[in-house]
Design a protein around this motif. Structure first.
Motif, PDB file in Angstrom:
ATOM      1  N   GLY A 135       0.647  -1.200  -0.065  1.00  0.00           N
ATOM      2  CA  GLY A 135       0.105  -0.010   0.017  1.00  0.00           C
ATOM      3  C   GLY A 135       0.855   1.457   0.123  1.00  0.00           C
ATOM      4  N   PHE A 136       0.295   2.337  -0.207  1.00  0.00           N
ATOM      5  CA  PHE A 136       0.982   3.782  -0.358  1.00  0.00           C
ATOM      6  C   PHE A 136      -0.017   4.625   0.509  1.00  0.00           C
ATOM      7  N   GLU A 137      -0.249   4.638   1.719  1.00  0.00           N
ATOM      8  CA  GLU A 137      -1.038   5.396   2.303  1.00  0.00           C
ATOM      9  C   GLU A 137      -0.652   6.858   2.417  1.00  0.00           C
ATOM     10  N   GLY A 138      -1.522   7.871   2.492  1.00  0.00           N
ATOM     11  CA  GLY A 138      -1.305   9.215   2.671  1.00  0.00           C
ATOM     12  C   GLY A 138      -2.133   9.912   2.064  1.00  0.00           C
ATOM     13  N   GLY A 139      -1.898  11.032   1.556  1.00  0.00           N
ATOM     14  CA  GLY A 139      -2.789  12.025   0.723  1.00  0.00           C
ATOM     15  C   GLY A 139      -2.195  12.929  -0.141  1.00  0.00           C
ATOM     16  N   THR A 140      -2.972  13.813  -0.679  1.00  0.00           N
ATOM     17  CA  THR A 140      -2.395  14.774  -1.676  1.00  0.00           C
ATOM     18  C   THR A 140      -2.722  16.339  -1.063  1.00  0.00           C
ATOM     19  N   TYR A 141      -1.790  17.013  -1.258  1.00  0.00           N
ATOM     20  CA  TYR A 141      -2.169  18.618  -0.784  1.00  0.00           C
ATOM     21  C   TYR A 141      -3.097  19.177  -2.073  1.00  0.00           C
ATOM     22  N   LYS A 142      -3.977  20.281  -1.674  1.00  0.00           N
ATOM     23  CA  LYS A 142      -4.740  20.620  -2.703  1.00  0.00           C
ATOM     24  C   LYS A 142      -3.940  21.799  -3.604  1.00  0.00           C
ATOM     25  N   GLN A 143      -3.075  22.301  -2.900  1.00  0.00           N
ATOM     26  CA  GLN A 143      -2.310  23.385  -3.570  1.00  0.00           C
ATOM     27  C   GLN A 143      -1.446  22.764  -5.010  1.00  0.00           C
ATOM     28  N   ILE A 144      -1.065  23.220  -6.039  1.00  0.00           N
ATOM     29  CA  ILE A 144      -0.250  22.905  -6.986  1.00  0.00           C
ATOM     30  C   ILE A 144       0.919  23.932  -6.939  1.00  0.00           C
ATOM     31  N   PHE A 145       2.012  22.769  -7.074  1.00  0.00           N
ATOM     32  CA  PHE A 145       3.515  23.564  -6.804  1.00  0.00           C
ATOM     33  C   PHE A 145       3.825  23.973  -8.385  1.00  0.00           C
ATOM     34  N   TYR A 146       4.553  25.127  -8.265  1.00  0.00           N
ATOM     35  CA  TYR A 146       5.488  25.244  -9.700  1.00  0.00           C
ATOM     36  C   TYR A 146       6.720  25.222  -9.321  1.00  0.00           C
ATOM     37  N   VAL A 147       7.841  25.112 -10.251  1.00  0.00           N
ATOM     38  CA  VAL A 147       9.202  25.143 -10.315  1.00  0.00           C
ATOM     39  C   VAL A 147       9.610  25.760 -11.511  1.00  0.00           C
ATOM     40  N   ALA A 148      10.280  26.552 -11.586  1.00  0.00           N
ATOM     41  CA  ALA A 148      10.763  27.322 -13.030  1.00  0.00           C
ATOM     42  C   ALA A 148      12.410  27.417 -12.763  1.00  0.00           C
ATOM     43  N   ASP A 149      13.097  27.484 -13.800  1.00  0.00           N
ATOM     44  CA  ASP A 149      14.351  28.005 -13.976  1.00  0.00           C
ATOM     45  C   ASP A 149      14.367  29.348 -14.849  1.00  0.00           C
ATOM     46  N   VAL A 150      14.749  30.507 -14.259  1.00  0.00           N
ATOM     47  CA  VAL A 150      14.759  31.711 -14.548  1.00  0.00           C
ATOM     48  C   VAL A 150      15.893  32.679 -14.846  1.00  0.00           C
ATOM     49  N   GLU A 151      16.129  33.268 -15.291  1.00  0.00           N
ATOM     50  CA  GLU A 151      16.965  34.553 -15.541  1.00  0.00           C
ATOM     51  C   GLU A 151      16.144  35.831 -14.875  1.00  0.00           C
ATOM     52  N   ALA A 152      16.910  36.179 -13.994  1.00  0.00           N
ATOM     53  CA  ALA A 152      16.360  37.332 -13.308  1.00  0.00           C
ATOM     54  C   ALA A 152      17.259  38.461 -12.881  1.00  0.00           C
ATOM     55  N   SER A 153      16.878  39.707 -12.602  1.00  0.00           N
ATOM     56  CA  SER A 153      17.690  40.766 -12.324  1.00  0.00           C
ATOM     57  C   SER A 153      16.806  41.356 -11.070  1.00  0.00           C
ATOM     58  N   GLY A 154      17.813  42.238 -10.395  1.00  0.00           N
ATOM     59  CA  GLY A 154      17.241  42.904  -9.186  1.00  0.00           C
ATOM     60  C   GLY A 154      17.174  42.150  -8.128  1.00  0.00           C
ATOM     61  N   VAL A 155      17.629  40.860  -7.819  1.00  0.00           N
ATOM     62  CA  VAL A 155      17.712  40.024  -6.806  1.00  0.00           C
ATOM     63  C   VAL A 155      18.879  40.787  -5.742  1.00  0.00           C
ATOM     64  N   ASP A 156      18.587  40.962  -4.684  1.00  0.00           N
ATOM     65  CA  ASP A 156      19.238  41.601  -3.704  1.00  0.00           C
ATOM     66  C   ASP A 156      19.222  41.088  -2.264  1.00  0.00           C
ATOM     67  N   PRO A 157      19.984  40.712  -1.622  1.00  0.00           N
ATOM     68  CA  PRO A 157      21.535  40.535  -2.222  1.00  0.00           C
ATOM     69  C   PRO A 157      21.427  39.134  -3.242  1.00  0.00           C
ATOM     70  N   ALA A 158      22.281  39.466  -4.309  1.00  0.00           N
ATOM     71  CA  ALA A 158      22.528  38.593  -5.408  1.00  0.00           C
ATOM     72  C   ALA A 158      23.138  37.494  -4.645  1.00  0.00           C
ATOM     73  N   GLY A 159      23.125  35.985  -5.143  1.00  0.00           N
ATOM     74  CA  GLY A 159      23.775  35.119  -4.806  1.00  0.00           C
ATOM     75  C   GLY A 159      23.471  34.566  -3.295  1.00  0.00           C
ATOM     76  N   GLN A 160      22.083  35.096  -2.825  1.00  0.00           N
ATOM     77  CA  GLN A 160      21.658  34.326  -1.829  1.00  0.00           C
ATOM     78  C   GLN A 160      20.300  33.731  -1.924  1.00  0.00           C
TER      79      GLN A 160
END
Length: 506
Positions: free
Chosen positions: A174-199
């Motif tokens: 068996g595989f007892e448990g459940g599923t959360y109602k929320q949908i997660f997203y994941v994205a690989d992006v190029e972004a600017s304005g992140v401050d501090p950068a690298g954190q």
């Protein structure tokens, strides 16, 4: 006939193949995909995983390829409310006292290369159709890309084939448990304005949150969050344009380019059986949970390491089949505990309602800022996330207590005089540690049975970590403490192995 057929070439299956091959156990590893994933959800390689990677001389390569996240910033409604320093957060706990970001797709490619260097190739576009446990071996039916079917025989089958595991379905677990109602997203992006950068940054809003992680390439970030309201009702049509922008805008960043975007539902489940006869379940085939804390991939890897040394001992005739039962005892208990922990974190992060919003946006940042300034709290948080707190106290392989250290504990990490006590743990073998003086009788016994004995001159730091002077600590091949004997007697070692039917080199 190979000793072990591994189904699934994600990190769990690849690590299992690496450890078994390193110990001289022939394996065959198949995967129905055409190649390693090009996208990934898992980002963090935890300290405990890196400690084990030393056993394959691989830790330094992973650290060099990854990125040590210097700090985590918490933002609420466009203002930074807390910053948690992550550099050397666990300096007194592990040789790897940091949070390492190393995306799963790159991680998999490194594991594949290491396995190839040992002479094992992943058989791609090869699918498991069915199998039968014959009692003394397993017969599996495989299907190749060209439609050709093949009968494959192996002593054991390891199902590392993900949450929809055919291996799990066929053994009827068996595989007892459940599923959360929320949908997660994941994205690989190029972004600017992140401050501090690298954190790293986590942004909270009353109805939205976003996690932004930098992984060592200029302006490249991994973005994770949830998709709410009516947009979540039609996931098949979702794009990055459907992602809530409140939390992202609160960070003041601009998404310049989306390299890839994916979404998924989060489950929390643990299988009934990690072992059925000659078939084992590992990784997502055995347990799935929320991504809170970056635990999923690391947990599957630790499943593989736990099982690998036990399979090796049984295949080589050095231990009875009953040793393999301890895999389920140890890993299933941890999986249940992990699901409960990540479930609480996930529920807190995604709960809706005015009170939940108040706690998440007002109370949590203050608590985080104050608590992390307390050394004991900071160490506790690192232990939980890094999986260095994991223990096997209730295992049939755990016995004794010396000082405050108990059989089943991870060996305490101790720095002293510019060195530490973890150097010997790069070997995949039973070994004995003594902090203080080892008796000649103990040395003779270890020499006769081929067990390395490592004696460390007694230091105050050893006592501070709970180790007892002149005590005997027997370490398993996966470096957990099997036996702690305050008397340091060879007879205790002799009895430990005899009772469990484990034989050692003469």
């Amino acid at each position: 006939m190979k000793d072990v057929l591994i189904v699934g070439a994600g990190p769990t299956g690849l690590v299992l193949a690496l450890w078994l091959t390193k110990q001289g156990v022939p394996v065959r590893i198949i995967d129905k995909s055409a190649g390693p994933g090009e996208t990934s959800r898992a980002m963090a390689v935890q300290a405990r995983t890196l400690e084990f990677y030393r056993q394959l001389d691989m830790a330094d390569a992973v650290v060099a390829a990854g990125y040590k996240t210097p700090a985590m910033n918490m933002w609420v409604r466009g203002k930074r409310r807390a910053q948690v320093q992550l550099v050397d957060a666990g300096a007194d706990i592990s040789p790897y006292p940091f949070v390492l970001v190393f995306p799963q797709d790159r991680h998999e490619r490194l594991l594949v290369e290491r396995l190839r260097a040992l002479g094992v190739e992943v058989e791609r576009q090869t699918e498991l159709l069915s199998f039968e446990d014959k009692g003394d071996h397993v017969v599996a039916l495989l299907k190749h890309q060209d439609g050709r079917e093949e009968i494959c025989e192996a002593l054991y089958l390891a199902g590392c084939d993900g949450a929809r595991s055919l291996a799990r379905h066929q053994i009827g677990s068996g595989f007892e448990g459940g599923t959360y109602k929320q949908i997660f997203y994941v994205a690989d992006v190029e972004a600017s304005g992140v401050d501090p950068a690298g954190q790293a940054h986590v942004a909270l809003d009353t109805s939205d949150f976003a996690l932004v992680m930098y992984y060592g390439q200029a302006n490249q970030y991994r973005l994770i969050g949830t998709i709410r309201d009516e947009r979540a009702a039609h996931p098949e049509t979702l794009t990055f344009e459907d992602v809530g922008q409140k939390a992202i805008n609160g960070l003041g960043i601009k998404i310049d380019k989306v390299n890839w975007f994916s979404h998924y539902r989060v489950h929390h489940r643990v299988t009934d059986h990690f072992r059925r006869g000659r078939v084992f379940l590992l990784g997502d085939a055995a347990h799935v949970h929320s991504p809170a804390g970056g635990q999923g991939m690391n947990t599957g890897i630790l499943d593989a390491i736990n099982l690998a040394w036990k399979l090796t001992a049984v295949v080589k005739g050095q231990a009875p089949d009953s040793l393999l039962d301890s895999y389920e005892v140890e890993r299933q208990a941890f999986a249940h505990k992990l699901v409960e922990t990540t479930d609480r974190l996930f529920t807190f992060a995604t709960a809706e309602g005015s009170f939940a919003n108040f706690v998440r946006t007002r109370v949590a940042p203050i608590f985080m800022r104050v608590a992390y300034d307390i050394e004991r709290v900071r160490e506790y948080m690192f232990r939980v996330v890094s999986q260095t707190m994991l223990e096997y106290h209730d295992s049939p392989l755990s016995e004794g207590k010396a000082g405050t250290v108990i059989g089943g504990d991870r060996l305490p990490f101790v720095r002293f005089n510019g060195q530490d006590n973890y150097a010997s743990l790069s070997a995949i073998t039973w070994q004995v540690h003594v902090y203080g003086t080892a008796t000649p009788e103990l040395q003779t016994w270890c020499d006769r049975h081929g067990i390395p004995l490592h004696a460390f001159a007694w230091q105050p730091e050893h006592a501070q970590r709970g180790l007892a002077r002149d005590a005997l600590y027997l370490l398993r091949p996966d470096t957990y403490i099997a036996l702690a004997d305050p008397q340091g007697l060879p007879a205790t070692l002799e009895r430990y192995f005899s009772v469990r039917g484990i034989t050692l080199a003469a």
